[in-house]
Design an enzyme around this catalytic site. Structure first.
Site, PDB file in Angstrom:
ATOM      1  N   ASP A  61       0.810  -1.216   0.000  1.00 16.22           N
ATOM      2  CA  ASP A  61       0.000   0.000   0.000  1.00 16.22           C
ATOM      3  C   ASP A  61       0.847   1.273   0.000  1.00 16.22           C
ATOM      4  OD1 ASP A  61      -2.295   1.487   0.063  1.00 16.22           O
ATOM      5  OD2 ASP A  61      -2.740   1.124   2.180  1.00 16.22           O
ATOM      6  N   GLU A 172      -3.649  -0.486  -8.195  1.00 16.62           N
ATOM      7  CA  GLU A 172      -4.656   0.460  -7.730  1.00 16.62           C
ATOM      8  C   GLU A 172      -4.027   1.848  -7.727  1.00 16.62           C
ATOM      9  OE1 GLU A 172      -7.564  -0.244  -4.491  1.00 16.62           O
ATOM     10  OE2 GLU A 172      -6.313   1.122  -3.331  1.00 16.62           O
ATOM     11  N   HIS A 247     -10.385   4.129   0.967  1.00 14.24           N
ATOM     12  CA  HIS A 247      -9.271   4.135   1.897  1.00 14.24           C
ATOM     13  C   HIS A 247      -9.733   4.757   3.217  1.00 14.24           C
ATOM     14  CE1 HIS A 247      -5.859   3.790  -1.295  1.00 14.24           C
ATOM     15  NE2 HIS A 247      -6.912   3.028  -1.585  1.00 14.24           N
TER      16      HIS A 247
END
Length: 403
Positions: A61, A172, A247
C-alpha cells in the site's frame, strides 16, 4: 502487529467477500519497524494454521518510488497501490482564474495529453451528465497532471519488475489523500489516461466528499455521499470496469451499506488500522492498568504523531486518565463498544482517533511495544473473538448493501 489474521479469517468465512490478509503500507511498516517479509510471513502462517483454503490477497500500500516496489515485490506482494499524493496540488479548487492560468502555464508542457479531453460531454448511467470545460481541463492539469504522470511511470515500473520476476500483478491508483474531493470530470480524465496507457488498473480511490478520518465513522451527509459514489461508480463502469476503493475505511460503518449499494458490490475497502485499536481493547479488558498507561502515553504523543493525518480530535475533547477512575468507562471513552450504528447515523469518537494516530509510537516504544505484543500473545483467543465480532459488523454492513 502480525497477529490479527486469525480474527480476520474468522470474520470472513462464508461471506463471499474476498479478503486481503497481507496489507500494510510503506508508511505503516516504517512506523512499526516491520519488513514486507515479516508482514507476508505473519499472514501466511496464520492462513495455514487456520486452514483458509480460498483466495486471499496481498496489498503493498501507498507506494511512491521504484524502491518501494522492489521492497514489496521481493516479499511476494502482488497488488500494488500507487500513491502520487505528493504531486497533487491540494489547493487547486481554490485558485482564482488568474492564479489557475499561471499555474497551468507552469505544468502545460508535461500535461499536453489533457487537451485530448477538451469539450467532451459525458452522460452517465445514473442520469448525471457533465461537460469538460477549459476551466475543468486547467484545474485537472494543475491538480492532478504531475501526479498522473508520476503514477504512470511507477505503474510501468511495476509491470516490468513483475514480468521480470515472473509474477502476475494488479494496480490500484490512490488520489484520496488530498483535502479537496475528486470531481467527476477529474475521475474520468484520470481513469481514461491510465487505461489508454495500458495500466492494469483494477481499482481507483478518488477523494470522496465529506471527511474520512482515521479511527472514526464517516463525517458528512451519507445520502449525498451515496449519490456521489453512484456517479463515480458509473464512470468506473463506463471507462473500466474497475473497482472503487475506499481508503481509511476502518470503522466507517454508517457508509458501508450505501457504499456497497452504490458500487453494486464492486469495491475495495481498506480497514487495516482498526485491528490495532481492537488489540488495545484486549489490553483494556485483560490488563486495565496497562491500557491506562497506553492511553496516557498516547495522549503525550498525539500532538506530534497527528501531523501526517487529517484529523479533528483534540486532547481537550476526552478526559485524561487522572479524571477517569472506572476501567470500563476508560475503555468506552477511548475505544467505544461499537453498538449497532443505524445507516446514515455515524458518529465520531475523538478518543479512538487519538489512539489510532499514535500506534507507531506505542508499538516501537521499548516498553509498550513488547508488552502489548505479549498481552496479545497471552490473550490470543480473546483477540480473535473481538476481531471476529468487530469485522463481522463491517462485513454485514457491506453485505446488506450488496443485497
Amino acid at each position: 502487529m502480525g497477529s490479527a489474521t486469525p480474527g480476520h479469517i474468522a470474520a470472513c468465512r462464508g461471506t463471499g467477500i474476498a479478503p486481503i490478509y497481507s496489507q500494510q503500507s510503506i508508511r505503516e511498516m516504517s512506523r512499526t519497524q516491520r519488513t514486507p517479509e515479516e508482514v507476508m510471513t505473519a499472514a501466511r502462517e496464520a492462513i495455514a494454521a487456520e486452514g483458509w483454503g480460498e483466495t486471499w490477497g496481498a496489498d503493498a500500500d501507498h507506494l511512491k518510488t521504484p524502491a518501494d516496489v522492489d521492497y514489496t515485490l521481493a516479499a511476494g506482494f502482488c497488488f500494488f497501490t500507487i500513491d502520487p499524493s505528493d504531486h497533487v496540488d491540494g489547493e487547486a479548487d481554490d485558485y482564482d482564474e488568474a492564479t489557475l492560468a499561471a499555474k497551468y502555464e507552469a505544468v502545460k508542457g508535461e500535461s499536453e495529453w489533457i487537451q485530448d479531453f477538451a469539450g467532451e460531454h459525458v452522460t452517465l448511467s445514473t442520469g448525471t451528465s457533465f461537460s469538460i470545460s477549459d476551466h475543468d481541463l486547467k484545474r485537472a492539469a494543475v491538480k492532478y497532471g504531475k501526479a498522473v504522470n508520476e503514477a504512470m511511470k511507477l505503474a510501468d515500473y511495476i509491470k516490468q519488475a513483475s514480468e521480470n520476476a515472473g509474477q502476475d500483478y494488479e494496480i490500484e491508483i490512490s488520489v484520496d489523500e488530498t483535502p479537496q474531493p475528486t470531481t467527476l470530470a477529474e475521475h474520468y480524465i484520470i481513469a481514461k489516461r491510465f487505461l489508454s496507457g495500458g495500466t492494469k488498473l483494477v481499482s481507483l480511490a478518488p477523494r470522496f466528499i465529506g471527511e474520512l478520518e482515521k479511527g472514526v465513522d464517516y463525517i458528512g451527509d451519507v445520502t449525498a455521499l451515496e449519490a456521489s459514489i453512484a456517479d463515480h461508480n458509473a464512470i468506473a463502469e463506463m471507462v473500466g470496469p474497475y473497482k472503487l476503493s475506499l481508503h481509511s475505511g476502518s470503522d466507517k460503518l454508517s457508509m458501508y451499506t450505501p457504499f456497497a449499494r452504490a458500487t453494486k458490490g464492486r469495491f475495495h475497502v481498506k480497514t487495516a488500522g482498526t485491528s490495532y485499536l481492537e488489540a488495545l481493547r484486549v489490553a483494556a479488558q485483560s490488563q486495565p492498568d496497562f491500557f491506562r498507561e497506553i492511553v496516557e502515553f498516547s495522549r503525550g504523543r498525539y500532538e506530534t504523531d497527528k501531523a501526517t493525518y487529517h484529523v479533528h480530535a483534540t486532547l481537550e475533547m476526552v478526559p485524561g486518565t487522572d479524571q477517569v477512575t472506572d476501567a470500563k468507562e476508560l475503555e468506552r471513552l477511548y475505544l467505544e463498544l461499537w453498538d449497532e450504528v443505524p445507516e446514515g447515523k455515524g458518529f465520531t469518537n475523538p478518543g479512538r482517533q487519538i489512539l489510532h494516530c499514535t500506534f507507531g509510537s506505542v508499538l516501537t516504544d521499548a516498553t509498550f511495544g513488547p508488552a502489548l505484543h505479549q498481552c496479545i500473545a497471552d490473550n490470543a483467543g480473546l483477540f480473535q473473538d473481538i476481531l471476529e465480532l468487530h469485522f463481522t459488523k463491517h462485513l454485514d454492513a457491506l453485505k446488506k448493501g450488496m443485497g
